[in-house]
Write a protein that holds these residues in place. Structure first.
Motif, PDB file in Angstrom:
ATOM      1  N   TYR A 210       1.668  -1.285   6.114  1.00 19.87           N
ATOM      2  CA  TYR A 210       0.533  -1.450   5.215  1.00 19.87           C
ATOM      3  C   TYR A 210       1.290  -1.846   3.886  1.00 19.87           C
ATOM      4  N   SER A 212       1.061  -2.857  -0.331  1.00 17.61           N
ATOM      5  CA  SER A 212       0.197  -3.125  -1.225  1.00 17.61           C
ATOM      6  C   SER A 212       1.014  -3.786  -2.472  1.00 17.61           C
ATOM      7  N   GLN A 218      -6.176  -3.479  -3.542  1.00 23.27           N
ATOM      8  CA  GLN A 218      -5.614  -2.443  -2.468  1.00 23.27           C
ATOM      9  C   GLN A 218      -6.466  -2.492  -1.157  1.00 23.27           C
ATOM     10  N   LEU A 220      -6.177  -0.466   1.918  1.00 20.20           N
ATOM     11  CA  LEU A 220      -6.143   0.446   2.872  1.00 20.20           C
ATOM     12  C   LEU A 220      -7.378   0.851   3.306  1.00 20.20           C
ATOM     13  N   VAL A 236      -1.041   8.262   9.394  1.00 21.94           N
ATOM     14  CA  VAL A 236      -0.610   7.404   8.436  1.00 21.94           C
ATOM     15  C   VAL A 236       0.646   8.340   7.756  1.00 21.94           C
ATOM     16  N   VAL A 263       0.926   2.935   9.317  1.00 28.05           N
ATOM     17  CA  VAL A 263      -0.313   3.444  10.339  1.00 28.05           C
ATOM     18  C   VAL A 263      -0.141   3.258  11.702  1.00 28.05           C
TER      19      VAL A 263
END
Length: 268
Positions: A210, A212, A218, A220, A236, A263
């Protein structure tokens, strides 16, 4: 300095395994080379054309030393989708541990895609459907900025070019089972997963890196909610471990990205 900080932090742990010692050797030999200068390297039984020395060493650590992509399966012919295959180190790992696997590999960067194809040929890694296109939400193409190593992205601030794309959803629909879906697509993961959220029933394991990006929402929370709805458990992890995070709001001094997480999603 980057190498010294690592050595003081993780030297003892890395010395405990053969793959950890191999990683240390790669760091000592390649990490301080000028960035984005191609060369060739031998790692165990594999020979690679390499785009960037530091990225190459860290890829080895994540893939072979920490074994981010190791999964359990009872299938004689596991199906593996590698979205963001880069120069092919992940495919080498998959072939080593799942020799009968059928693999589908996607790489958006046209230059790195050629390096990937060469590395597969040189190492005799077969039964791979190689698609030199960006994983996306349609097949109309997408504006992409190459970072020359492993960080090319639709969000990068460098010079952009239009690259061909594929809609991952259509590929997932054709598979009765996917044992591993690896997704390292530098920020496109939120859009792609949202497009695929109702077709993940046949995916057994999923790795999502992931990202950002500064100035962009964002996502998530939406990704984790999607995983829960699809019946996955997840873990995570991150290697950032910032000090003073309310003041230090950037990822590793990066002015473009402010968060990166791994993740690991799986079905029980």
């Amino acid at each position: 300095m980057r190498l010294l900080r690592f050595l003081f932090k993780d030297l003892f742990r890395s010395l405990q395994t053969a793959s950890g010692r191999q990683f240390l050797w790669l760091m000592l030999r390649y990490a301080d080379r000028p960035r984005n200068k191609p060369f060739r390297a031998q790692v165990g039984p594999f020979r690679f054309r390499v785009i960037d020395g530091l990225s190459f060493a860290w890829q080895y650590k994540e893939i072979f030393t920490d074994e981010f992509y190791r999964f359990s399966t009872t299938e004689s012919t596991p199906v593996i989708y590698d979205c963001g295959a880069n120069i092919g180190m992940s495919l080498a790992y998959f072939r080593q541990h799942y020799p009968a696997a059928r693999m589908v590999a996607f790489e958006a960067d046209p230059t790195i895609g050629q390096v990937l194809a060469d590395n597969l040929t040189v190492n005799g890694i077969q039964n791979v459907e190689l698609i030199n296109k960006a994983v996306w939400i349609n097949d109309a193409g997408v504006d992409f900025s190459s970072a020359e190593a492993d960080a090319g992205s639709i969000y990068s601030t460098g010079q952009r070019q239009r690259v061909p794309s594929v809609r991952l959803r259509e590929y997932l629909l054709r598979e009765p089972r996917i044992d591993m879906l690896k997704m390292d697509i530098e920020g496109a993961e939120a859009d792609v997963l949202a497009d695929c959220r109702d077709v993940l029933n046949n995916v057994r394991n999923m790795f999502i890196e992931y990202h950002s990006y500064v100035g962009h929402p964002q996502a998530l929370g939406g990704i984790l909610q999607m995983l829960e709805t699809a019946g996955f458990r997840y873990y995570v992890d991150t290697n950032q471990h910032r000090v003073r995070p309310f003041l230090n709001r950037r990822y590793n001094g990066n002015d473009v990205m402010d968060l990166q997480l791994n993740v690991f999603a799986y079905r029980e």
